[in-house]
Design a protein around this motif. Sequence first.
Motif, PDB file in Angstrom:
ATOM      1  N   MET A 133      -6.567  -2.701 -13.855  1.00  0.00           N
ATOM      2  CA  MET A 133      -5.737  -2.322 -12.858  1.00  0.00           C
ATOM      3  C   MET A 133      -5.248  -3.331 -11.799  1.00  0.00           C
ATOM      4  O   MET A 133      -4.290  -2.928 -10.966  1.00  0.00           O
ATOM      5  N   ALA A 134      -5.520  -4.342 -11.825  1.00  0.00           N
ATOM      6  CA  ALA A 134      -5.280  -5.432 -10.513  1.00  0.00           C
ATOM      7  C   ALA A 134      -3.868  -5.660 -10.558  1.00  0.00           C
ATOM      8  O   ALA A 134      -3.241  -5.690  -9.421  1.00  0.00           O
ATOM      9  N   PRO A 135      -3.105  -5.768 -11.713  1.00  0.00           N
ATOM     10  CA  PRO A 135      -1.637  -5.726 -11.596  1.00  0.00           C
ATOM     11  C   PRO A 135      -0.914  -4.861 -10.745  1.00  0.00           C
ATOM     12  O   PRO A 135      -0.044  -5.155  -9.942  1.00  0.00           O
ATOM     13  N   LEU A 136      -0.980  -3.823 -11.247  1.00  0.00           N
ATOM     14  CA  LEU A 136      -0.684  -2.436 -10.739  1.00  0.00           C
ATOM     15  C   LEU A 136      -0.955  -2.227  -8.782  1.00  0.00           C
ATOM     16  O   LEU A 136      -0.255  -2.265  -8.163  1.00  0.00           O
ATOM     17  N   MET A 137      -2.252  -2.653  -8.724  1.00  0.00           N
ATOM     18  CA  MET A 137      -2.377  -2.886  -7.378  1.00  0.00           C
ATOM     19  C   MET A 137      -1.666  -4.056  -6.501  1.00  0.00           C
ATOM     20  O   MET A 137      -1.401  -3.827  -5.298  1.00  0.00           O
ATOM     21  N   ILE A 138      -1.784  -5.244  -7.183  1.00  0.00           N
ATOM     22  CA  ILE A 138      -0.748  -6.117  -6.570  1.00  0.00           C
ATOM     23  C   ILE A 138       0.611  -5.734  -6.565  1.00  0.00           C
ATOM     24  O   ILE A 138       1.233  -6.167  -5.435  1.00  0.00           O
ATOM     25  N   ILE A 139       1.326  -5.061  -7.346  1.00  0.00           N
ATOM     26  CA  ILE A 139       2.610  -4.413  -7.130  1.00  0.00           C
ATOM     27  C   ILE A 139       2.734  -3.562  -5.986  1.00  0.00           C
ATOM     28  O   ILE A 139       3.809  -3.826  -5.179  1.00  0.00           O
ATOM     29  N   GLY A 140       1.800  -2.862  -5.660  1.00  0.00           N
ATOM     30  CA  GLY A 140       1.804  -1.913  -4.592  1.00  0.00           C
ATOM     31  C   GLY A 140       1.391  -2.498  -3.316  1.00  0.00           C
ATOM     32  O   GLY A 140       1.698  -1.961  -2.219  1.00  0.00           O
ATOM     33  N   SER A 141       0.627  -3.755  -3.001  1.00  0.00           N
ATOM     34  CA  SER A 141       0.166  -4.160  -1.916  1.00  0.00           C
ATOM     35  C   SER A 141       0.858  -5.454  -1.547  1.00  0.00           C
ATOM     36  O   SER A 141       1.324  -5.868  -0.325  1.00  0.00           O
ATOM     37  N   VAL A 142       0.850  -6.608  -2.600  1.00  0.00           N
ATOM     38  CA  VAL A 142       0.902  -8.028  -2.254  1.00  0.00           C
ATOM     39  C   VAL A 142       2.446  -8.149  -1.643  1.00  0.00           C
ATOM     40  O   VAL A 142       2.580  -8.952  -0.590  1.00  0.00           O
ATOM     41  N   PRO A 143       3.548  -7.515  -2.131  1.00  0.00           N
ATOM     42  CA  PRO A 143       4.723  -7.776  -1.442  1.00  0.00           C
ATOM     43  C   PRO A 143       4.822  -7.590   0.002  1.00  0.00           C
ATOM     44  O   PRO A 143       5.582  -7.979   0.699  1.00  0.00           O
ATOM     45  N   LEU A 144       4.100  -6.314   0.300  1.00  0.00           N
ATOM     46  CA  LEU A 144       4.061  -5.996   1.646  1.00  0.00           C
ATOM     47  C   LEU A 144       3.120  -6.929   2.511  1.00  0.00           C
ATOM     48  O   LEU A 144       3.450  -6.950   3.630  1.00  0.00           O
ATOM     49  N   TYR A 145       2.153  -7.262   1.877  1.00  0.00           N
ATOM     50  CA  TYR A 145       1.314  -8.392   2.612  1.00  0.00           C
ATOM     51  C   TYR A 145       2.313  -9.431   3.149  1.00  0.00           C
ATOM     52  O   TYR A 145       2.167 -10.087   4.390  1.00  0.00           O
ATOM     53  N   ASN A 146       2.835 -10.071   2.027  1.00  0.00           N
ATOM     54  CA  ASN A 146       3.781 -11.337   2.410  1.00  0.00           C
ATOM     55  C   ASN A 146       5.263 -10.781   3.328  1.00  0.00           C
ATOM     56  O   ASN A 146       5.397 -11.900   4.331  1.00  0.00           O
ATOM     57  N   ILE A 147       5.515  -9.806   3.322  1.00  0.00           N
ATOM     58  CA  ILE A 147       6.879  -9.363   3.955  1.00  0.00           C
ATOM     59  C   ILE A 147       6.428  -9.196   5.289  1.00  0.00           C
ATOM     60  O   ILE A 147       7.033  -9.985   6.326  1.00  0.00           O
ATOM     61  N   PHE A 148       5.493  -8.315   5.598  1.00  0.00           N
ATOM     62  CA  PHE A 148       4.916  -8.127   6.812  1.00  0.00           C
ATOM     63  C   PHE A 148       4.074  -9.318   7.714  1.00  0.00           C
ATOM     64  O   PHE A 148       4.100  -9.419   8.921  1.00  0.00           O
ATOM     65  N   ALA A 149       3.525 -10.339   6.786  1.00  0.00           N
ATOM     66  CA  ALA A 149       2.850 -11.543   7.598  1.00  0.00           C
ATOM     67  C   ALA A 149       3.911 -12.335   8.326  1.00  0.00           C
ATOM     68  O   ALA A 149       3.793 -12.603   9.441  1.00  0.00           O
ATOM     69  N   VAL A 150       5.091 -12.561   7.601  1.00  0.00           N
ATOM     70  CA  VAL A 150       6.250 -13.173   8.287  1.00  0.00           C
ATOM     71  C   VAL A 150       6.707 -12.109   9.336  1.00  0.00           C
ATOM     72  O   VAL A 150       7.016 -12.790  10.507  1.00  0.00           O
ATOM     73  N   ILE A 151       6.991 -11.087   9.103  1.00  0.00           N
ATOM     74  CA  ILE A 151       7.553 -10.250  10.392  1.00  0.00           C
ATOM     75  C   ILE A 151       6.955 -10.146  11.651  1.00  0.00           C
ATOM     76  O   ILE A 151       7.218 -10.560  12.723  1.00  0.00           O
ATOM     77  N   VAL A 152       5.451  -9.981  11.329  1.00  0.00           N
ATOM     78  CA  VAL A 152       4.627  -9.863  12.529  1.00  0.00           C
ATOM     79  C   VAL A 152       4.483 -11.256  13.324  1.00  0.00           C
ATOM     80  O   VAL A 152       4.618 -11.249  14.321  1.00  0.00           O
ATOM     81  N   LEU A 153       4.310 -12.330  12.451  1.00  0.00           N
ATOM     82  CA  LEU A 153       4.090 -13.637  13.002  1.00  0.00           C
ATOM     83  C   LEU A 153       5.517 -14.071  13.900  1.00  0.00           C
ATOM     84  O   LEU A 153       5.379 -14.619  14.881  1.00  0.00           O
ATOM     85  N   THR A 154       6.753 -13.640  13.358  1.00  0.00           N
ATOM     86  CA  THR A 154       7.912 -13.951  13.796  1.00  0.00           C
ATOM     87  C   THR A 154       8.145 -13.109  15.145  1.00  0.00           C
ATOM     88  O   THR A 154       8.359 -13.742  16.141  1.00  0.00           O
ATOM     89  N   PHE A 155       7.686 -11.779  15.312  1.00  0.00           N
ATOM     90  CA  PHE A 155       8.146 -11.273  16.568  1.00  0.00           C
ATOM     91  C   PHE A 155       6.851 -11.282  17.632  1.00  0.00           C
ATOM     92  O   PHE A 155       7.013 -11.078  18.729  1.00  0.00           O
ATOM     93  N   GLU A 156       5.874 -11.933  17.050  1.00  0.00           N
ATOM     94  CA  GLU A 156       4.627 -12.366  18.165  1.00  0.00           C
ATOM     95  C   GLU A 156       4.403 -13.710  18.401  1.00  0.00           C
ATOM     96  O   GLU A 156       3.572 -13.939  19.287  1.00  0.00           O
ATOM     97  N   SER A 157       5.538 -14.442  17.933  1.00  0.00           N
ATOM     98  CA  SER A 157       5.396 -16.017  18.351  1.00  0.00           C
ATOM     99  C   SER A 157       5.992 -16.537  19.635  1.00  0.00           C
ATOM    100  O   SER A 157       5.968 -17.657  19.749  1.00  0.00           O
ATOM    101  N   GLY A 158       7.057 -15.487  19.941  1.00  0.00           N
ATOM    102  CA  GLY A 158       7.554 -16.001  21.023  1.00  0.00           C
ATOM    103  C   GLY A 158       9.054 -16.518  20.886  1.00  0.00           C
ATOM    104  O   GLY A 158       9.923 -16.973  21.593  1.00  0.00           O
ATOM    105  N   HIS A 159       9.348 -16.353  19.577  1.00  0.00           N
ATOM    106  CA  HIS A 159      10.874 -16.978  19.126  1.00  0.00           C
ATOM    107  C   HIS A 159      11.637 -15.934  19.611  1.00  0.00           C
ATOM    108  O   HIS A 159      11.545 -14.726  19.903  1.00  0.00           O
ATOM    109  N   ASP A 160      13.099 -16.702  19.846  1.00  0.00           N
ATOM    110  CA  ASP A 160      14.091 -15.735  20.340  1.00  0.00           C
ATOM    111  C   ASP A 160      14.677 -14.730  19.174  1.00  0.00           C
ATOM    112  O   ASP A 160      14.211 -15.000  17.773  1.00  0.00           O
ATOM    113  N   SER A 161      15.524 -13.891  19.428  1.00  0.00           N
ATOM    114  CA  SER A 161      15.817 -12.912  18.402  1.00  0.00           C
ATOM    115  C   SER A 161      16.712 -13.588  17.297  1.00  0.00           C
ATOM    116  O   SER A 161      16.382 -13.052  16.204  1.00  0.00           O
ATOM    117  N   THR A 162      17.517 -14.640  17.632  1.00  0.00           N
ATOM    118  CA  THR A 162      18.254 -15.180  16.644  1.00  0.00           C
ATOM    119  C   THR A 162      17.220 -15.860  15.569  1.00  0.00           C
ATOM    120  O   THR A 162      17.371 -15.672  14.362  1.00  0.00           O
TER     121      THR A 162
END
Length: 316
Positions: A126-155
């Motif tokens: 079942m690992a591939p199905l678990m990966i489908i449901g979780s890994v894309p979110l891991y990667n998307i939110f990792a960048v979003i969270v670090l982007t918003f919490e790093s002090g970069h400007d909105s642009t």
Amino acid sequence: MDSFIFSINATVPIFAMMILGNIFKRIGIIDDHFASVANRFVFKVCLPCLVFLDLADTDIRHHFNFKYVGFCFVATLFSIVSIWVLAKLFLKDKHSVGAFVQGSYRSSAAILGVAFIQNIYGTSGMAPLMIIGSVPLYNIFAVIVLTFESGHDSTDSSANIRRAFINILKNPIIIGIFAGLVASYVNLTLPGMVTKSINNLAVMTSPLALLSIGAGFEGRKALAKLKPTFVASFMKLLGWAGIFLPIAVWLGFRDQELIALLIMLASPCTPAAYIMAKNMDGDDILASSIVVATTLLSSVTLTFWIFVLRMMSYIH
């Protein structure tokens, strides 16, 4: 006693490979360059081949479990959003928010998930199905969270978020999953020599990844920033599993389904969290501390969770 032996057999071989990787590095057989190259090779070649073959060999029209993938997605999304809100409210050092949030939710789901299920059941199941449901979110939110919490400007934030979605589409694991789903859906049959060649790459995934993780392990970094490290490690290894495993059992998930969920919820934070924090102006010291601490402690906590699930006859 039978349940204890089952849990030990499930976890000891995994962490033994990590320990061997660390020993091999200390005696000079492998080095940091090997670990770096091996990690990249596993991520870009071996793991995509493995998830491709597992999905291609599955009758996706009849066995794609929407309930299971949906649960993985919802549990992951809830974990990310809730810990981000709490970190914004209670973490005094705002520079550490991004690394703290990442470390609290982001698992080594792909590599360790495959390794554990293969070790117990002989297939990645079942690992591939678990990966489908979780890994894309891991990667998307990792960048979003670090982007918003790093002090970069909105642009810069907008540009980084756009790049994040592009990187998801280019992610080798996502490509392997998509190719496997297509191959399964159209019932693609590859020539034997092609399947064998892909399989030869796929079987290297777990041992090579675990050796490289062990080679890159630095225990002294776990001493940095103890309080946020402890809180993030608790949530990563015990908190989310304590919340969502009872729900998963109530929904009827068992055996490979539960093991894959356990890895998603309670495996150590992926080393990629440190790399991303360092390259996106996050708190790389805290990130490395969480990675090391969760890796070290997970040898005990994962054994505990598997023992509990086995004792209650939810896995066999």
